[in-house]
Design a protein around this motif. Sequence first.
Motif, PDB file in Angstrom:
ATOM      1  N   ALA A 271       0.916  50.747  56.574  1.00  0.00           N
ATOM      2  CA  ALA A 271       1.113  52.174  56.792  1.00  0.00           C
ATOM      3  C   ALA A 271       1.903  52.789  55.648  1.00  0.00           C
ATOM      4  O   ALA A 271       1.560  53.874  55.155  1.00  0.00           O
ATOM      5  CB  ALA A 271       1.834  52.397  58.120  1.00  0.00           C
ATOM      6  N   ALA A 272       2.963  52.092  55.184  1.00  0.00           N
ATOM      7  CA  ALA A 272       3.765  52.630  54.092  1.00  0.00           C
ATOM      8  C   ALA A 272       2.958  52.700  52.811  1.00  0.00           C
ATOM      9  O   ALA A 272       3.041  53.676  52.065  1.00  0.00           O
ATOM     10  CB  ALA A 272       5.015  51.775  53.884  1.00  0.00           C
ATOM     11  N   ALA A 273       2.128  51.670  52.551  1.00  0.00           N
ATOM     12  CA  ALA A 273       1.303  51.700  51.348  1.00  0.00           C
ATOM     13  C   ALA A 273       0.276  52.817  51.432  1.00  0.00           C
ATOM     14  O   ALA A 273       0.018  53.505  50.441  1.00  0.00           O
ATOM     15  CB  ALA A 273       0.618  50.353  51.145  1.00  0.00           C
ATOM     16  N   ALA A 274      -0.288  53.038  52.631  1.00  0.00           N
ATOM     17  CA  ALA A 274      -1.259  54.117  52.786  1.00  0.00           C
ATOM     18  C   ALA A 274      -0.596  55.462  52.557  1.00  0.00           C
ATOM     19  O   ALA A 274      -1.144  56.323  51.866  1.00  0.00           O
ATOM     20  CB  ALA A 274      -1.878  54.067  54.183  1.00  0.00           C
ATOM     21  N   TYR A 275       0.609  55.634  53.097  1.00  0.00           N
ATOM     22  CA  TYR A 275       1.306  56.904  52.885  1.00  0.00           C
ATOM     23  C   TYR A 275       1.636  57.099  51.414  1.00  0.00           C
ATOM     24  O   TYR A 275       1.450  58.183  50.862  1.00  0.00           O
ATOM     25  CB  TYR A 275       2.585  56.968  53.715  1.00  0.00           C
ATOM     26  CG  TYR A 275       3.417  58.146  53.349  1.00  0.00           C
ATOM     27  CD1 TYR A 275       2.975  59.428  53.627  1.00  0.00           C
ATOM     28  CD2 TYR A 275       4.616  58.008  52.661  1.00  0.00           C
ATOM     29  CE1 TYR A 275       3.690  60.524  53.259  1.00  0.00           C
ATOM     30  CE2 TYR A 275       5.340  59.101  52.293  1.00  0.00           C
ATOM     31  CZ  TYR A 275       4.876  60.353  52.581  1.00  0.00           C
ATOM     32  OH  TYR A 275       5.575  61.440  52.190  1.00  0.00           O
ATOM     33  N   PHE A 276       2.104  56.022  50.751  1.00  0.00           N
ATOM     34  CA  PHE A 276       2.509  56.177  49.352  1.00  0.00           C
ATOM     35  C   PHE A 276       1.312  56.478  48.458  1.00  0.00           C
ATOM     36  O   PHE A 276       1.373  57.364  47.597  1.00  0.00           O
ATOM     37  CB  PHE A 276       3.237  54.923  48.880  1.00  0.00           C
ATOM     38  CG  PHE A 276       3.893  55.119  47.578  1.00  0.00           C
ATOM     39  CD1 PHE A 276       5.122  55.719  47.511  1.00  0.00           C
ATOM     40  CD2 PHE A 276       3.275  54.744  46.414  1.00  0.00           C
ATOM     41  CE1 PHE A 276       5.716  55.955  46.310  1.00  0.00           C
ATOM     42  CE2 PHE A 276       3.870  54.979  45.209  1.00  0.00           C
ATOM     43  CZ  PHE A 276       5.086  55.581  45.155  1.00  0.00           C
ATOM     44  N   VAL A 277       0.210  55.736  48.666  1.00  0.00           N
ATOM     45  CA  VAL A 277      -0.977  55.973  47.838  1.00  0.00           C
ATOM     46  C   VAL A 277      -1.533  57.364  48.088  1.00  0.00           C
ATOM     47  O   VAL A 277      -1.929  58.082  47.160  1.00  0.00           O
ATOM     48  CB  VAL A 277      -2.029  54.876  48.106  1.00  0.00           C
ATOM     49  CG1 VAL A 277      -3.331  55.205  47.433  1.00  0.00           C
ATOM     50  CG2 VAL A 277      -1.529  53.557  47.599  1.00  0.00           C
ATOM     51  N   GLY A 278      -1.528  57.791  49.368  1.00  0.00           N
ATOM     52  CA  GLY A 278      -1.998  59.141  49.664  1.00  0.00           C
ATOM     53  C   GLY A 278      -1.150  60.197  48.997  1.00  0.00           C
ATOM     54  O   GLY A 278      -1.659  61.175  48.458  1.00  0.00           O
TER      55      GLY A 278
ATOM     56  N   THR B  57       0.744  59.883  46.216  1.00  0.00           N
ATOM     57  CA  THR B  57       0.541  59.932  44.766  1.00  0.00           C
ATOM     58  C   THR B  57      -0.825  60.527  44.424  1.00  0.00           C
ATOM     59  O   THR B  57      -0.961  61.236  43.426  1.00  0.00           O
ATOM     60  CB  THR B  57       0.632  58.548  44.143  1.00  0.00           C
ATOM     61  OG1 THR B  57      -0.227  57.689  44.853  1.00  0.00           O
ATOM     62  CG2 THR B  57       2.024  58.021  44.172  1.00  0.00           C
ATOM     63  N   PHE B  58      -1.815  60.264  45.285  1.00  0.00           N
ATOM     64  CA  PHE B  58      -3.145  60.813  45.033  1.00  0.00           C
ATOM     65  C   PHE B  58      -3.125  62.335  45.148  1.00  0.00           C
ATOM     66  O   PHE B  58      -3.751  63.040  44.352  1.00  0.00           O
ATOM     67  CB  PHE B  58      -4.117  60.198  46.041  1.00  0.00           C
ATOM     68  CG  PHE B  58      -5.549  60.413  45.718  1.00  0.00           C
ATOM     69  CD1 PHE B  58      -6.026  60.180  44.445  1.00  0.00           C
ATOM     70  CD2 PHE B  58      -6.434  60.837  46.684  1.00  0.00           C
ATOM     71  CE1 PHE B  58      -7.340  60.368  44.140  1.00  0.00           C
ATOM     72  CE2 PHE B  58      -7.761  61.028  46.388  1.00  0.00           C
ATOM     73  CZ  PHE B  58      -8.217  60.788  45.115  1.00  0.00           C
ATOM     74  N   GLU B  59      -2.337  62.821  46.125  1.00  0.00           N
ATOM     75  CA  GLU B  59      -2.189  64.268  46.293  1.00  0.00           C
ATOM     76  C   GLU B  59      -1.520  64.898  45.067  1.00  0.00           C
ATOM     77  O   GLU B  59      -1.989  65.910  44.533  1.00  0.00           O
ATOM     78  CB  GLU B  59      -1.361  64.512  47.550  1.00  0.00           C
ATOM     79  CG  GLU B  59      -1.235  65.959  47.943  1.00  0.00           C
ATOM     80  CD  GLU B  59      -0.408  66.095  49.197  1.00  0.00           C
ATOM     81  OE1 GLU B  59       0.003  65.060  49.744  1.00  0.00           O
ATOM     82  OE2 GLU B  59      -0.156  67.221  49.612  1.00  0.00           O
TER      83      GLU B  59
END
Lengths: 78, 165, 84
Positions: C58-65, C67-69
């Motif tokens: 979940a933390a990796a998904a939030y972080f990647v999302g 940075t992508f934003e």
Amino acid sequence: MNEIFAVIYGGLIVLGALATMVSRDPFNKLISLGLLVAGVMPFLSDRGLLDVLAATALIAPLSTIFVLMALGRDAREP
Amino acid sequence: MIVDLMTLSRIGVAAIVCWINFVLIDQIFKLPEKGGVSGASAIAREIERGNGSLHGGYMMGNIVSSPDASAGTLLASCGVYAAGIPGGLFAAVLVYIGNRICYDPGYAGTTGCISATFIVYGFTRIGFAASDFIAGMVIAILTIQGISYIHASRLLARIWEVRSR
Amino acid sequence: MNGQEAALLVCGVIAIYAAIRVILEKNTMRKLPFLNVVSFAISGSIVLITPHPLAILAAAAYFVGSTFESNAIASTWAGGPKNE
């Protein structure tokens, strides 16, 4: 999560919402919306809703990208 | 509610270790050389326009717009905190996938994540907690991105001059 | 107060500080490093609140999302005609 952390992350949500309302540039509005989404995440993690958290964390940037596509290239304030 | 001095000093030592780890790996993989994506170049140009340094701005822009060694260090300490060594290696896989999503080769992030996994695990053997490293990495990224972009970009550019000599 | 709560307090205070810096900064591009600090602090506190292997995902998904934003905002901003 005790009261102090609830106040801290709730304050993050309120700050993000107020900044979204106040700012005029559309890019600044999107950045402030990112602040609001950031404040929601620890509450989801506190309730143990990790799958909801992962889904929300992926849906929010995708909606931002659709808004950016609608904004186009020349929406910046001069 | 009082934070004891022992925990604070452990967090400080962890912040210094994390700072050295991610700055060293980012400089080895030549992040300050150029902007990897167009967003990173735009951030670097704005930092240079505000009296910062261009090469330090490239590194800050690359940190912002794709998960590099700093994200690898954070997620590796999160992984060691939640699940030990396998958690750290799982985080390395996730950082590699995230790098591919952001159109980046992903060597710096994966290398930083794997090295940070073993560093954090080694420190947990001698009395540190993995949660200290999470807080330490947040402090370390605060010193680069959050205090003053002018001084941080100049410091990174000075390290880059030594590296590229 | 144990080590987990101390680390959580550090993350929360840094998140609030960086959020205030995001709001006070005028230049759009220079807001993004502060937003990056916020997302570092939040993805640290996600794992600190719930120490579970799925929390890493979940933390990796939030972080990647996040940075992508930031990447999408920065590249759209740079693609404007006034900047080229």
